[in-house]
Structures are given as C-alpha cells and as structure tokens.
Scaffold this motif. Structure first.
Motif, PDB file in Angstrom:
ATOM      1  N   ALA A 216       0.929  -1.024  -0.140  1.00 22.26           N
ATOM      2  CA  ALA A 216       0.296  -0.222  -0.168  1.00 22.26           C
ATOM      3  C   ALA A 216       0.323   1.480   0.107  1.00 22.26           C
ATOM      4  CB  ALA A 216      -0.873   0.168   1.261  1.00 22.26           C
ATOM      5  N   VAL A 217       1.900   1.135   0.931  1.00 21.98           N
ATOM      6  CA  VAL A 217       2.766   2.259   0.710  1.00 21.98           C
ATOM      7  C   VAL A 217       3.740   2.493  -0.421  1.00 21.98           C
ATOM      8  CG1 VAL A 217       4.692   3.109   1.407  1.00 21.98           C
ATOM      9  CG2 VAL A 217       3.036   2.688   3.552  1.00 21.98           C
ATOM     10  N   LEU A 218       3.880   1.325  -1.084  1.00 21.86           N
ATOM     11  CA  LEU A 218       4.822   1.527  -2.257  1.00 21.86           C
ATOM     12  C   LEU A 218       3.763   2.032  -3.385  1.00 21.86           C
ATOM     13  CD1 LEU A 218       6.842   0.848  -3.992  1.00 21.86           C
ATOM     14  CD2 LEU A 218       6.284  -1.463  -4.105  1.00 21.86           C
ATOM     15  N   GLN A 219       2.531   1.368  -3.781  1.00 24.91           N
ATOM     16  CA  GLN A 219       0.662   2.968  -4.473  1.00 24.91           C
ATOM     17  C   GLN A 219       0.962   3.078  -3.974  1.00 24.91           C
ATOM     18  OE1 GLN A 219      -2.140   0.146  -4.543  1.00 24.91           O
ATOM     19  NE2 GLN A 219      -3.334   1.360  -5.299  1.00 24.91           N
ATOM     20  N   ALA A 220       0.624   3.742  -2.951  1.00 22.38           N
ATOM     21  CA  ALA A 220       0.389   5.614  -2.687  1.00 22.38           C
ATOM     22  C   ALA A 220       1.648   6.299  -2.589  1.00 22.38           C
ATOM     23  CB  ALA A 220       0.095   5.057  -0.944  1.00 22.38           C
ATOM     24  N   ALA A 221       2.759   5.853  -3.054  1.00 20.74           N
ATOM     25  CA  ALA A 221       4.470   7.190  -2.928  1.00 20.74           C
ATOM     26  C   ALA A 221       4.268   6.856  -4.586  1.00 20.74           C
ATOM     27  CB  ALA A 221       5.648   6.524  -1.906  1.00 20.74           C
ATOM     28  N   GLN A 222       3.523   5.760  -5.277  1.00 18.74           N
ATOM     29  CA  GLN A 222       4.342   5.754  -6.774  1.00 18.74           C
ATOM     30  C   GLN A 222       3.422   6.890  -7.220  1.00 18.74           C
ATOM     31  OE1 GLN A 222       6.596   5.514  -8.434  1.00 18.74           O
ATOM     32  NE2 GLN A 222       5.390   5.580 -10.584  1.00 18.74           N
ATOM     33  N   GLN A 223       2.157   6.423  -6.941  1.00 20.87           N
ATOM     34  CA  GLN A 223       0.822   7.637  -7.415  1.00 20.87           C
ATOM     35  C   GLN A 223       0.898   8.826  -7.229  1.00 20.87           C
ATOM     36  OE1 GLN A 223      -2.814   5.477  -5.582  1.00 20.87           O
ATOM     37  NE2 GLN A 223      -2.325   3.203  -7.491  1.00 20.87           N
ATOM     38  N   SER A 224       1.899   9.702  -5.393  1.00 21.17           N
ATOM     39  CA  SER A 224       1.480  10.474  -5.002  1.00 21.17           C
ATOM     40  C   SER A 224       2.600  11.459  -5.663  1.00 21.17           C
ATOM     41  CB  SER A 224       1.534  10.450  -4.133  1.00 21.17           C
ATOM     42  OG  SER A 224       0.706   9.875  -3.264  1.00 21.17           O
ATOM     43  N   GLY A 225       3.448  10.621  -6.626  1.00 24.91           N
ATOM     44  CA  GLY A 225       5.074  11.343  -7.063  1.00 24.91           C
ATOM     45  C   GLY A 225       6.684  11.094  -6.242  1.00 24.91           C
ATOM     46  N   VAL A 226       5.626  11.284  -5.085  1.00 23.32           N
ATOM     47  CA  VAL A 226       7.130  10.560  -4.069  1.00 23.32           C
ATOM     48  C   VAL A 226       8.474  10.802  -5.036  1.00 23.32           C
ATOM     49  CG1 VAL A 226       7.977   9.822  -2.120  1.00 23.32           C
ATOM     50  CG2 VAL A 226       5.702  10.043  -2.446  1.00 23.32           C
ATOM     51  N   GLY A 227       9.110  11.048  -4.316  1.00 17.69           N
ATOM     52  CA  GLY A 227      10.870  11.047  -5.208  1.00 17.69           C
ATOM     53  C   GLY A 227      11.272   9.733  -4.596  1.00 17.69           C
ATOM     54  N   HIS A 228      11.593   9.514  -3.034  1.00 24.75           N
ATOM     55  CA  HIS A 228      12.469   8.217  -2.329  1.00 24.75           C
ATOM     56  C   HIS A 228      11.857   7.309  -1.260  1.00 24.75           C
ATOM     57  CE1 HIS A 228      16.281   8.059   0.532  1.00 24.75           C
ATOM     58  NE2 HIS A 228      16.151   7.104  -0.607  1.00 24.75           N
ATOM     59  N   LEU A 229      11.846   6.557  -1.134  1.00 23.49           N
ATOM     60  CA  LEU A 229      11.001   5.948  -0.112  1.00 23.49           C
ATOM     61  C   LEU A 229      11.900   4.575   0.383  1.00 23.49           C
ATOM     62  CD1 LEU A 229       8.886   4.037   1.107  1.00 23.49           C
ATOM     63  CD2 LEU A 229       9.056   2.400  -0.812  1.00 23.49           C
ATOM     64  N   ILE A 230      11.952   5.027   1.770  1.00 24.18           N
ATOM     65  CA  ILE A 230      13.300   4.268   2.530  1.00 24.18           C
ATOM     66  C   ILE A 230      12.461   3.234   2.918  1.00 24.18           C
ATOM     67  CG2 ILE A 230      14.610   4.504   4.417  1.00 24.18           C
ATOM     68  CD1 ILE A 230      15.186   7.348   3.624  1.00 24.18           C
ATOM     69  N   HIS A 231      12.695   2.429   3.027  1.00 27.32           N
ATOM     70  CA  HIS A 231      12.271   0.291   3.121  1.00 27.32           C
ATOM     71  C   HIS A 231      12.967   0.141   4.614  1.00 27.32           C
ATOM     72  CE1 HIS A 231       9.688  -2.916   4.505  1.00 27.32           C
ATOM     73  NE2 HIS A 231      10.363  -3.737   4.184  1.00 27.32           N
ATOM     74  N   MET A 232      12.192  -0.037   5.896  1.00 27.79           N
ATOM     75  CA  MET A 232      12.778  -0.509   6.834  1.00 27.79           C
ATOM     76  C   MET A 232      12.574  -2.418   7.026  1.00 27.79           C
ATOM     77  SD  MET A 232      14.379   0.322   9.515  1.00 27.79           S
ATOM     78  CE  MET A 232      14.869   1.310   9.695  1.00 27.79           C
ATOM     79  N   SER A 233      13.661  -2.160   6.159  1.00 28.22           N
ATOM     80  CA  SER A 233      13.890  -3.393   6.728  1.00 28.22           C
ATOM     81  C   SER A 233      14.613  -4.755   8.270  1.00 28.22           C
ATOM     82  CB  SER A 233      14.506  -4.445   5.146  1.00 28.22           C
ATOM     83  OG  SER A 233      14.137  -6.090   5.327  1.00 28.22           O
ATOM     84  N   SER A 234      15.257  -5.602   7.420  1.00 30.04           N
ATOM     85  CA  SER A 234      16.123  -6.219   9.097  1.00 30.04           C
ATOM     86  C   SER A 234      17.458  -7.412   8.440  1.00 30.04           C
ATOM     87  CB  SER A 234      14.722  -7.105   9.952  1.00 30.04           C
ATOM     88  OG  SER A 234      15.094  -7.285  10.580  1.00 30.04           O
ATOM     89  N   VAL A 235      17.783  -7.105   9.491  1.00 26.91           N
ATOM     90  CA  VAL A 235      18.941  -8.333   9.500  1.00 26.91           C
ATOM     91  C   VAL A 235      17.882  -9.869   9.552  1.00 26.91           C
ATOM     92  CG1 VAL A 235      18.502  -8.674  12.455  1.00 26.91           C
ATOM     93  CG2 VAL A 235      20.607  -9.654  10.580  1.00 26.91           C
ATOM     94  N   GLY A 236      16.027  -9.914  10.287  1.00 26.08           N
ATOM     95  CA  GLY A 236      15.687 -11.547   9.773  1.00 26.08           C
ATOM     96  C   GLY A 236      15.878 -11.585   8.090  1.00 26.08           C
ATOM     97  N   ALA A 237      15.555 -10.346   7.805  1.00 23.53           N
ATOM     98  CA  ALA A 237      15.532 -10.735   5.522  1.00 23.53           C
ATOM     99  C   ALA A 237      16.569 -11.292   5.719  1.00 23.53           C
ATOM    100  CB  ALA A 237      15.242  -9.485   5.398  1.00 23.53           C
TER     101      ALA A 237
END
Length: 356
Positions: A96-117
């Motif tokens: 949802a965040v990815l879709q909304a950010a793309q549709q809103s023209g956001v230039g930079h998305l920072i995603h908090m992943s984890s060592v658990g990935a």
C-alpha cells in the motif's frame, strides 16, 4: 524537505523524530493511533492510518501529498498467533505504501527491512548482497523477506520519469531505553514484575548466541544520512561488537548457564502455544540463525559511525526495563502490571491481541 514517516510513534520512529526535531524539514507522522502532542511527537503533523484497511492507499495518498521522502517503518509484532493479520500489516502495508508513494509522485522511498530478512548464516558477517529468504519458523522473518521482494519487483518493472529512488535498511536488533516497556511486553508475561529482569541469578542460554544490535538513535542517524544523500540500494546497520550470551548475562547481572538453543526454543514454544507468554518461539530460532552484519557500505557511502557501543545500548535498555521506562505513545507506553492484568482478563493473552 517534506518527509512522511509511517509507524512514526514506534521504537525507530520515535528516535527518528528526535533526530529531526528542530530541523528544517516538515515532518508528517502516520500511525494507527496517534501519540500525545508532546516532544518528540509534537514536531510532526499526524495522520491516523491503518495499513490493513481497504482505504489505506487513499489515506496514504492524502498524507503523501507534496512529500519528497517516505520513510516506511510501520510493522507489527502482535498478535503473534494471527499470522494472517501480521502479513496483511507488514507485506500488504508495504504494498500500500509503495502504491500510494508512486501515485503521489514521491521521489524517495526508504523501507525499513531487517537482519531477519537474510537467510540463516549464524556467526558469519554478510554484506548487502547476501541471500534474503529469512527463516521458515518465524512469520516476521518471512514477511520481511517478502516485503523486499515487492521492492525488487518495483525496481525491475517500474519505469518512466516518476520512478522512485528506493532505499532499504537492514539493521540488527534495535534497542533504546524509551522502548524498554514495549520490548518487555513482548517477552515477559504481564503478571511478572519488571524488576525481575535485574534479579535473575542465572541466565540459561546457549553460548553460541552472537547477534548484531544497534541503538535506535544510531539507526535514526543512518536514516537521516540516507535521506540527505538520497542514497539508493541496501544498507546494513549494526553497532559493535556483536552481542553474545555473556554480554546479556552481564547486563542482567546473572550467571550464564549453558542451555541448548533447541531446548530453549521448545520451552518457549510450550509457553507460546499455551498462551502463557507472547513471544513466538521463532524469535529464538531467529536469534541463533541471523548473520552478523558488514556495515562497510554505510560507513563508506554515508560516513555513518555508531555512537553507542552495542553492549552499552543493551545495558541501558535492560536497566530501563527494570524501571518500566517508556514514552508517551501508544506503542511505547510505560508498562503497568495492573493494566496488563486487566487486559489479560478482558481481552485475553497478549499474543491474541492487536496492540494499540
């Protein structure tokens, strides 16, 4: 710069708001339940958004209007027995965040992943190119890996002038004193006094334990450096040295006693299945499976250095647990034994409940 932060009232979000306080940026905080309007939360304008609801994308688009950078921190740990909900929040929320950010023209998305990935590699230092399949016994780990695959697909298929820069951060276990009550709620039944954490005579734990750990403030500093440089790609974040069983015993003031990890996981599983405690036994498996983190990329490209020794960060957090320290947000609220007991009687065990 206009910055939106999902999960802004949590452990990492609170540290990031402290780091951004008084700066030149306009900060928008997003949370399912908004915190009190006191520092550091008073420095942001707030939107209430539940990432599991059907209107999440529409609400996010409203919040992301005119935003330059989105920092996506929102994630769930409870109810640990409801993996479907946790996946909808973690993986579905990221979509949802990815879709909304793309549709809103956001230039930079920072995603908090984890060592658990990362795939299991205990005791081995890995850089950001290591395999990311998580571990099979913990939903959190599987969901973190799955969320990253969403980002992989976006970067592979998105195109055009509005393609966002995507950064993904993979910290070790993240601690700070203000998160002490929240961390304690996950690992200690509500009817057990908090003070017991510093009164344990022994710590039964496998000597093989060695985990990466980072103070929330150091991670927040790393996030700001990624924002400032609009740095793409993945970055590991961890303090030094890796935390061992003996380090944990020293922080608790207890004597370490050898207990094989499989035995501890089995015992934790018995308590979890009986709804006596809320900690999914998969977290034990994760602690003995995670790799150590090579942070050369963050140190070189971001000029990042952790200010807090990992053992000191652990010790500070353990002491704060005994003091029932928290922060004025629903997620980090001060632990109350009476409140925990009341909720146990009215709402059932923590592992069955959605946290505020």
């Amino acid at each position: 710069m206009r910055i939106a932060i999902t999960g802004a009232s949590g452990n990492i979000g609170t540290a990031l708001l402290r780091r951004l306080a008084g700066g030149e940026h306009e900060v928008i905080g997003l949370a399912r339940r908004t915190p009190e309007t006191v520092a550091p939360y008073s420095g942001a304008s707030w939107h209430s958004v539940d990432l599991t609801e059907p209107d999440a994308v529409a609400r996010l688009r409203t919040a992301f209007e005119g935003v330059d950078t989105v920092v996506h921190l929102a994630w769930g740990f409870q109810p640990s027995h409801d993996l479907d909900y946790l996946r909808r929040l973690g993986v579905g929320g990221t979509a949802a965040v990815l879709q909304a950010a793309q549709q809103s023209g956001v230039g930079h998305l920072i995603h908090m992943s984890s060592v658990g990935a990362y795939s299991p590699a205990p005791g081995i230092r890995v850089d950001e190119s290591a395999a990311r399949d998580g571990i099979s016994s913990l939903g959190y780990s599987q969901h973190k890996a799955e969320a990253e695959r969403l980002l992989d697909t976006y970067e592979r298929t998105a195109g055009g002038e509005h393609q966002m820069t995507v950064s993904r951060l993979r910290p070790g276990f993240v601690v700070q004193p203000d998160a002490a009550s929240a961390l304690l709620r996950y690992g200690l039944p509500g009817f057990v006094p908090a003070r017991i954490v510093t009164l344990l005579p022994i710590l039964p734990l496998d000597r093989k334990l060695s985990i990466p750990l980072v103070h929330s403030d150091d991670l927040a500093d790393g996030i700001v450096r990624v924002i400032q440089r609009r740095a793409p790609g993945a970055f590991n974040f961890a303090g030094e040295p890796p935390v061992t069983r003996d380090d944990i015993a020293a922080a608790l003031g207890a004597r370490p006693v050898q207990l094989p990890a499989k035995v501890l996981s089995t015992l934790a599983g018995l308590g979890w299945h009986a709804r006596v405690q809320a900690l999914d036994p998969g977290w034990i498996d994760l602690a003995f499976s995670v790799p150590l983190l090579n942070t050369d990329r963050a140190r070189t490209e971001l000029e990042w250095r952790p200010a807090v020794d990992s053992r000191k960060a652990l010790s500070m957090t353990v002491q704060a647990m005994a003091e029932r320290r928290g922060a004025p947000s629903p997620v980090l609220r001060t632990r109350s034994g009476l409140d925990q007991l009341r909720k146990l009687l009215t709402s059932g065990p923590l592992g069955n409940r959605r946290l505020p």
